[in-house]
Design a protein around this motif. Structure first.
Motif, PDB file in Angstrom:
ATOM      1  N   PRO A 112       0.820  -1.217   0.000  1.00 11.85           N
ATOM      2  CA  PRO A 112       0.000   0.000   0.000  1.00 11.85           C
ATOM      3  C   PRO A 112       0.852   1.264   0.000  1.00 11.85           C
ATOM      4  CG  PRO A 112      -0.021  -1.011   2.167  1.00 11.85           C
ATOM      5  CD  PRO A 112       0.724  -1.942   1.263  1.00 11.85           C
ATOM      6  N   SER A 113       0.298   2.300  -0.569  1.00 13.02           N
ATOM      7  CA  SER A 113       0.958   3.607  -0.498  1.00 13.02           C
ATOM      8  C   SER A 113       0.921   4.062   0.964  1.00 13.02           C
ATOM      9  CB  SER A 113       0.225   4.619  -1.376  1.00 13.02           C
ATOM     10  OG  SER A 113      -1.078   4.851  -0.867  1.00 13.02           O
ATOM     11  N   VAL A 114       1.744   5.017   1.284  1.00 10.36           N
ATOM     12  CA  VAL A 114       1.744   5.563   2.645  1.00 10.36           C
ATOM     13  C   VAL A 114       0.360   6.127   2.963  1.00 10.36           C
ATOM     14  CG1 VAL A 114       2.708   7.363   4.131  1.00 10.36           C
ATOM     15  CG2 VAL A 114       4.213   6.045   2.646  1.00 10.36           C
ATOM     16  N   GLU A 115      -0.231   6.809   1.998  1.00  8.60           N
ATOM     17  CA  GLU A 115      -1.564   7.389   2.198  1.00  8.60           C
ATOM     18  C   GLU A 115      -2.589   6.309   2.537  1.00  8.60           C
ATOM     19  OE1 GLU A 115      -4.972   9.886  -0.276  1.00  8.60           O
ATOM     20  OE2 GLU A 115      -3.044   9.481  -1.223  1.00  8.60           O
ATOM     21  N   ASN A 116      -2.573   5.202   1.810  1.00 16.44           N
ATOM     22  CA  ASN A 116      -3.541   4.135   2.069  1.00 16.44           C
ATOM     23  C   ASN A 116      -3.252   3.405   3.377  1.00 16.44           C
ATOM     24  OD1 ASN A 116      -4.980   4.761  -0.193  1.00 16.44           O
ATOM     25  ND2 ASN A 116      -4.237   3.056  -1.416  1.00 16.44           N
ATOM     26  N   LEU A 117      -1.991   3.266   3.717  1.00 15.60           N
ATOM     27  CA  LEU A 117      -1.629   2.644   4.982  1.00 15.60           C
ATOM     28  C   LEU A 117      -2.144   3.484   6.153  1.00 15.60           C
ATOM     29  CD1 LEU A 117      -0.098   0.211   6.157  1.00 15.60           C
ATOM     30  CD2 LEU A 117       1.939   1.665   6.225  1.00 15.60           C
ATOM     31  N   VAL A 118      -2.015   4.783   6.032  1.00 16.64           N
ATOM     32  CA  VAL A 118      -2.511   5.691   7.079  1.00 16.64           C
ATOM     33  C   VAL A 118      -4.036   5.635   7.156  1.00 16.64           C
ATOM     34  CG1 VAL A 118      -2.696   8.131   7.748  1.00 16.64           C
ATOM     35  CG2 VAL A 118      -0.491   7.189   7.032  1.00 16.64           C
ATOM     36  N   LYS A 119      -4.699   5.574   6.012  1.00 15.58           N
ATOM     37  CA  LYS A 119      -6.166   5.454   6.015  1.00 15.58           C
ATOM     38  C   LYS A 119      -6.612   4.202   6.763  1.00 15.58           C
ATOM     39  CE  LYS A 119      -7.345   7.779   1.648  1.00 15.58           C
ATOM     40  NZ  LYS A 119      -7.935   7.558   0.318  1.00 15.58           N
ATOM     41  N   LEU A 120      -5.927   3.090   6.535  1.00 15.49           N
ATOM     42  CA  LEU A 120      -6.271   1.841   7.206  1.00 15.49           C
ATOM     43  C   LEU A 120      -5.997   1.935   8.706  1.00 15.49           C
ATOM     44  CD1 LEU A 120      -4.877  -0.661   4.561  1.00 15.49           C
ATOM     45  CD2 LEU A 120      -7.292  -0.363   5.180  1.00 15.49           C
ATOM     46  N   ALA A 121      -4.864   2.509   9.068  1.00 14.66           N
ATOM     47  CA  ALA A 121      -4.525   2.665  10.491  1.00 14.66           C
ATOM     48  C   ALA A 121      -5.535   3.570  11.185  1.00 14.66           C
ATOM     49  CB  ALA A 121      -3.111   3.222  10.639  1.00 14.66           C
ATOM     50  N   ASP A 122      -5.919   4.650  10.537  1.00 15.59           N
ATOM     51  CA  ASP A 122      -6.922   5.549  11.120  1.00 15.59           C
ATOM     52  C   ASP A 122      -8.258   4.835  11.297  1.00 15.59           C
ATOM     53  OD1 ASP A 122      -5.129   7.637  11.267  1.00 15.59           O
ATOM     54  OD2 ASP A 122      -5.889   8.670   9.489  1.00 15.59           O
ATOM     55  N   TYR A 123      -8.658   4.086  10.299  1.00 14.39           N
ATOM     56  CA  TYR A 123      -9.944   3.394  10.372  1.00 14.39           C
ATOM     57  C   TYR A 123      -9.961   2.376  11.513  1.00 14.39           C
ATOM     58  CZ  TYR A 123     -14.037   0.686   9.304  1.00 14.39           C
ATOM     59  OH  TYR A 123     -15.241   0.032   9.409  1.00 14.39           O
ATOM     60  N   PHE A 124      -8.887   1.592  11.630  1.00 19.64           N
ATOM     61  CA  PHE A 124      -8.845   0.548  12.656  1.00 19.64           C
ATOM     62  C   PHE A 124      -8.299   1.059  13.988  1.00 19.64           C
ATOM     63  CE2 PHE A 124      -8.871  -2.229   8.831  1.00 19.64           C
ATOM     64  CZ  PHE A 124     -10.025  -2.926   9.136  1.00 19.64           C
ATOM     65  N   GLN A 125      -8.014   2.354  14.065  1.00 19.07           N
ATOM     66  CA  GLN A 125      -7.528   2.994  15.284  1.00 19.07           C
ATOM     67  C   GLN A 125      -6.287   2.295  15.834  1.00 19.07           C
ATOM     68  OE1 GLN A 125     -10.727   3.488  18.068  1.00 19.07           O
ATOM     69  NE2 GLN A 125     -12.060   4.410  16.567  1.00 19.07           N
TER      70      GLN A 125
END
Length: 111
Positions: free
Chosen positions: A46-59
């Motif tokens: 994943p791109s850094v942007e998508n990795l951050v989106k996933l981390a934010d979603y799953f807290q």
């Protein structure tokens, strides 16, 4: 185990825990379903942007998703939000226990 396979394992576990389908997760985080499928099958990083989106979603942290941390530590932002919510609830409970004059005084002081 490399980061990509650990990401796949962690993402799969989180989706299972949250009872999420690939389509649901894609809609929730704004990442195309095909990309998520590639992450789950260790075909694409994943791109850094998508990795951050996933981390934010799953807290969780990006390090947890990548297997660099063994425990799911909430991000600092979520810790701050939870702390503020606790303070608001405590304050509201205190105001509910006080008389109406005390409530008005507390509201006036906070303004």
């Amino acid at each position: 185990m490399d980061n990509l396979s650990k990401l796949s394992e962690t993402l799969d576990s989180l989706m299972f825990e949250c009872d999420l389908t690939l389509t649901q997760l894609a809609n929730e985080v704004g990442i195309h379903k095909a990309y998520l499928s590639r992450y789950l099958h260790c075909v694409m990083t994943p791109s850094v942007e998508n990795l951050v989106k996933l981390a934010d979603y799953f807290q969780c942290t990006t390090d947890f998703l990548l297997g660099r941390e063994l425990e799911n530590h909430p991000t600092a932002f979520h810790h701050i939000v939870r702390t503020h919510l606790r303070l608001l609830v405590t304050r509201q409970e205190a105001m509910e226990g006080a008389g109406s004059a005390a409530k008005r005084h507390a509201i006036d002081r906070s303004s």
